[in-house]
Design a protein around this motif. Structure first.
Motif, mmCIF file in Angstrom:
data_model
loop_
_atom_site.group_PDB
_atom_site.id
_atom_site.type_symbol
_atom_site.label_atom_id
_atom_site.label_comp_id
_atom_site.label_asym_id
_atom_site.label_seq_id
_atom_site.Cartn_x
_atom_site.Cartn_y
_atom_site.Cartn_z
ATOM 1 N N GLU A 149 -9.081 11.614 -7.854
ATOM 2 C CA GLU A 149 -7.986 11.064 -7.062
ATOM 3 C C GLU A 149 -8.337 11.083 -5.576
ATOM 4 N N GLU A 150 -8.977 12.183 -5.139
ATOM 5 C CA GLU A 150 -9.395 12.280 -3.735
ATOM 6 C C GLU A 150 -10.380 11.157 -3.384
ATOM 7 N N LYS A 151 -11.340 10.910 -4.259
ATOM 8 C CA LYS A 151 -12.334 9.864 -4.030
ATOM 9 C C LYS A 151 -11.668 8.502 -3.939
ATOM 10 N N LYS A 152 -10.707 8.256 -4.826
ATOM 11 C CA LYS A 152 -10.015 6.967 -4.845
ATOM 12 C C LYS A 152 -9.230 6.744 -3.559
ATOM 13 N N VAL A 153 -8.460 7.770 -3.153
ATOM 14 C CA VAL A 153 -7.613 7.637 -1.965
ATOM 15 C C VAL A 153 -8.455 7.565 -0.698
ATOM 16 N N THR A 154 -9.443 8.449 -0.559
ATOM 17 C CA THR A 154 -10.252 8.468 0.661
ATOM 18 C C THR A 154 -11.111 7.214 0.787
ATOM 19 N N GLU A 155 -11.567 6.654 -0.337
ATOM 20 C CA GLU A 155 -12.356 5.416 -0.286
ATOM 21 C C GLU A 155 -11.525 4.274 0.295
ATOM 22 N N PHE A 156 -10.273 4.182 -0.140
ATOM 23 C CA PHE A 156 -9.370 3.152 0.368
ATOM 24 C C PHE A 156 -9.110 3.366 1.865
ATOM 25 N N MET A 157 -8.882 4.641 2.245
ATOM 26 C CA MET A 157 -8.621 4.962 3.650
ATOM 27 C C MET A 157 -9.868 4.747 4.507
ATOM 28 N N GLN A 158 -11.047 5.046 3.970
ATOM 29 C CA GLN A 158 -12.294 4.857 4.717
ATOM 30 C C GLN A 158 -12.586 3.369 4.949
ATOM 31 N N ASN A 159 -12.250 2.509 3.967
ATOM 32 C CA ASN A 159 -12.400 1.055 4.146
ATOM 33 C C ASN A 159 -11.516 0.570 5.284
ATOM 34 N N ASN A 160 -10.283 1.097 5.299
ATOM 35 C CA ASN A 160 -9.368 0.731 6.369
ATOM 36 C C ASN A 160 -9.890 1.216 7.723
ATOM 37 N N GLN A 161 -10.437 2.423 7.730
ATOM 38 C CA GLN A 161 -10.997 2.971 8.971
ATOM 39 C C GLN A 161 -12.194 2.154 9.447
ATOM 40 N N ASP A 163 -2.014 -6.376 13.089
ATOM 41 C CA ASP A 163 -2.158 -6.493 11.632
ATOM 42 C C ASP A 163 -2.845 -5.288 11.000
ATOM 43 N N LEU A 164 -3.111 -4.250 11.797
ATOM 44 C CA LEU A 164 -3.717 -3.025 11.266
ATOM 45 C C LEU A 164 -2.672 -1.916 11.177
ATOM 46 N N THR A 165 -2.940 -0.918 10.299
ATOM 47 C CA THR A 165 -2.065 0.244 10.162
ATOM 48 C C THR A 165 -2.899 1.456 9.730
ATOM 49 N N VAL A 166 -2.446 2.619 10.105
ATOM 50 C CA VAL A 166 -3.113 3.852 9.677
ATOM 51 C C VAL A 166 -2.531 4.262 8.328
ATOM 52 N N LEU A 167 -3.368 4.316 7.334
ATOM 53 C CA LEU A 167 -2.893 4.686 5.987
ATOM 54 C C LEU A 167 -2.597 6.182 5.939
ATOM 55 N N PRO A 168 -1.382 6.578 5.538
ATOM 56 C CA PRO A 168 -1.045 8.012 5.469
ATOM 57 C C PRO A 168 -1.682 8.682 4.255
ATOM 58 N N ASP A 169 -1.687 10.017 4.271
ATOM 59 C CA ASP A 169 -2.177 10.780 3.116
ATOM 60 C C ASP A 169 -1.340 10.458 1.894
ATOM 61 N N SER A 170 -1.959 9.976 0.829
ATOM 62 C CA SER A 170 -1.232 9.636 -0.406
ATOM 63 C C SER A 170 -1.774 10.396 -1.613
ATOM 64 N N LEU A 171 -2.539 11.453 -1.347
ATOM 65 C CA LEU A 171 -3.097 12.244 -2.456
ATOM 66 C C LEU A 171 -1.973 12.992 -3.168
ATOM 67 N N PHE A 172 -1.820 12.767 -4.475
ATOM 68 C CA PHE A 172 -0.742 13.402 -5.237
ATOM 69 C C PHE A 172 -1.162 13.503 -6.700
ATOM 70 N N LEU A 173 -0.998 14.694 -7.291
ATOM 71 C CA LEU A 173 -1.398 14.914 -8.687
ATOM 72 C C LEU A 173 -0.215 14.917 -9.638
ATOM 73 N N GLY A 174 0.942 14.526 -9.151
ATOM 74 C CA GLY A 174 2.108 14.496 -10.027
ATOM 75 C C GLY A 174 2.517 15.899 -10.461
ATOM 76 N N PRO A 175 2.864 16.092 -11.752
ATOM 77 C CA PRO A 175 3.322 17.413 -12.215
ATOM 78 C C PRO A 175 2.265 18.502 -12.102
ATOM 79 N N HIS A 176 0.986 18.113 -12.079
ATOM 80 C CA HIS A 176 -0.077 19.117 -11.916
ATOM 81 C C HIS A 176 -0.114 19.675 -10.499
ATOM 82 N N GLU A 177 0.625 19.025 -9.586
ATOM 83 C CA GLU A 177 0.738 19.553 -8.232
ATOM 84 C C GLU A 177 2.022 20.361 -8.060
ATOM 85 N N THR A 178 3.103 19.888 -8.673
ATOM 86 C CA THR A 178 4.402 20.540 -8.464
ATOM 87 C C THR A 178 4.797 21.482 -9.594
ATOM 88 N N HIS A 179 4.327 21.221 -10.832
ATOM 89 C CA HIS A 179 4.701 22.038 -11.996
ATOM 90 C C HIS A 179 3.468 22.395 -12.823
#
Length: 501
Positions: A216-228, A291-307
């Protein structure tokens, strides 16, 4: 002198001269046979009979010096005995006369020829006729001695038999102690193995969740790095233009500046404008930021993060064996008692009148149990009145208003609190909590019934039974209480592998 010398060669266990003497690490010596027997007879760790210091069979060391000394002292004592044989005969004669005086009546100076069986003492003829022994039974000394020796032999035989049984019991108890110690080691290994299975499951699950996190980290950071990268590219382009324009402003000669303007400046600024034909008074430049924006942190594991712990526990339950057993309750012929179609729930039937308000029927499990260990959990919820327990025998149903002699029951009575019934006798139980689930453990091998608060697995009570009849689970939903106790009792099922709970 020779008496003190003879003591130096005597074993303190058998009180005889040393035979094949051995010495322990504490330097005390014994006959090999004596100390070996002491070692085998010890129930626990063996200790020296003299100083109580622990020892084992490896500590037994043969003492050649002591064996030679024993032989030498024996020979020396034998010589002394031979030299004093004459004086010994005189001493024996003197001793015999002393014994004769000792066996004279101190009161009448007569020989003690009779034995008073009533008082169990030696007497003379004059004593027999005195008032002290009036009406007593007497026997001649020889006859009385034979009778008492016979009784002594009988007692000795009894003790020998009794000691034989005690010795056998010691051996049996030693065997059972060894068996218990072996079983304890086996159980310890079993406990370690079962905990290792859970640890292994948790370690494996930890790796899976961490891999999921990495993915999940790789997926989210890859998207954010492309934007960067897009932002960086535009920043570098604008920075380059800024430097060029800043350098142009530093050109001092007007003709040189206009020459640059014609060749580069005008086309560059023209491309930066929103519209090419704008007049100098209303010039607007096109921003490359809008037309640019800073992508916020969206890393989330669902119930494995909260429960996480709860979800992993639920998954782990599917691999845990054994779990509380499922069973089916017998259908009741009572119209006021309702058993669910699956036979796992029981409740009082709804009523429109106050008739039979004290009627409290129950039922039992279809299956009987006579061997092994069994555990069930019964959900009682917030019910104010119920009964859970074990019934011995083959009766089809139970009325809670009558306690049988072959039942072990735990009640919650709305007017009395928690009560344990065994052999028809009630005992009040004090518990701080009000369990939502009751755990019942039946050990048919040890004939024990235990009750638990299944919410936190705390022990409520344990009781033994002696019946040899098969056992079954019995449930009574409790008094109707004008509809306030209409919720069911439910036998919990833990069939995780099929998705049922």
């Amino acid at each position: 002198m020779h008496s003190a010398m003879s003591l130096q060669i005597k074993c303190s266990v058998c009180l005889s001269d040393f035979t094949d003497p051995v010495t322990l690490s504490c330097e005390h010596s014994f006959c090999r046979e004596c100390i070996t027997g002491h070692l085998q007879a010890s129930l626990g760790p063996s200790t020296c009979p003299e100083c109580q210091r622990p020892y084992n069979e490896e500590d037994l060391k043969s003492s050649r010096l002591l064996r030679n000394m024993t032989s030498s002292v024996r020979e020396h004592l034998a010589e002394l005995k031979l030299d004093k044989s004459t004086s010994k005969e005189g001493a024996e004669t003197l001793k015999l006369s002393e014994m004769e005086r000792m066996l004279m009546c101190s009161e009448h100076d007569e020989k003690l020829k009779l034995f008073c069986e009533t008082d169990q003492k030696l007497v003379c003829v004059i004593c027999r006729d005195g008032d002290k022994h009036k009406g007593h039974v007497f026997k001649p000394v020889k006859e009385a001695a034979q009778i008492n020796k016979g009784e002594l032999k009988t007692a000795l035989g009894f003790l020998a038999k009794d000691n034989g049984q005690l010795g056998y019991m010691i051996q049996q108890q030693t065997t059972e102690i060894t068996k218990t110690e072996g079983k304890s080691k086996s159980l310890s290994a079993q406990i370690s193995a079962q905990f290792e299975e859970m640890h292994q499951f948790l370690r494996q699950k930890e790796e899976e969740v961490k891999k999921e996190l990495e993915k999940e980290e790789k997926k989210v950071t890859e998207f954010m790095q492309n934007n960067q990268s897009v932002i960086n590219r535009r920043f570098m382009e604008n920075k380059e233009k800024e430097i060029i324009l800043q350098s142009a402003l530093e050109i001092e000669q007007p003709d040189h500046f206009l020459q640059w303007w014609t060749e580069k400046g005008c086309p560059m600024t023209k491309n930066m404008k929103q519209k090419a034909d704008m007049t100098p008074s209303n010039i607007k430049y096109t921003s490359r930021v809008k037309d640019l924006t800073v992508l916020p942190d969206s890393l989330f594991l669902g119930p494995h993060e909260t429960h996480l712990q709860f979800f992993v526990w639920k998954e782990m339950m599917g691999s845990i064996k054994p779990v509380p057993e499922s069973l089916t309750l017998k259908k009741s012929g009572e119209s006021y008692l309702k058993v669910s179609p699956g036979g796992t729930r029981i409740r009082q039937a709804d009523r429109v009148t106050a008739l039979y308000k004290d009627f409290n029927p129950g039922t039992v499990s279809e299956k009987n149990f006579q061997a092994g260990q069994h555990y069930w959990e019964i959900e009682v919820g917030e019910k104010p009145d119920w009964t859970v327990g074990i019934k011995m025998g083959a009766e089809k149903q139970l009325s809670a208003t009558k306690s049988a002699e072959s039942e072990i029951l735990l009640h919650l009575k709305h007017s009395k609190g928690y009560v344990l019934t065994c052999d028809g006798k009630d005992t009040t139980l004090n518990t701080r909590d009000k369990p939502q689930k009751i755990g019942l453990y039946l050990d048919c091998e040890r004939k024990q019934v235990s009750f638990y608060n299944a919410d936190n697995m705390s022990h409520l009570t344990q009781i033994n039974y002696s019946s040899k009849q098969p056992c079954c689970l019995t449930l009574v939903p409790g008094l109707y209480l004008d509809g306030m106790n209409s919720d069911p009792l439910t036998v919990c099922s833990y069939e995780f592998n099929t998705g049922k709970h």
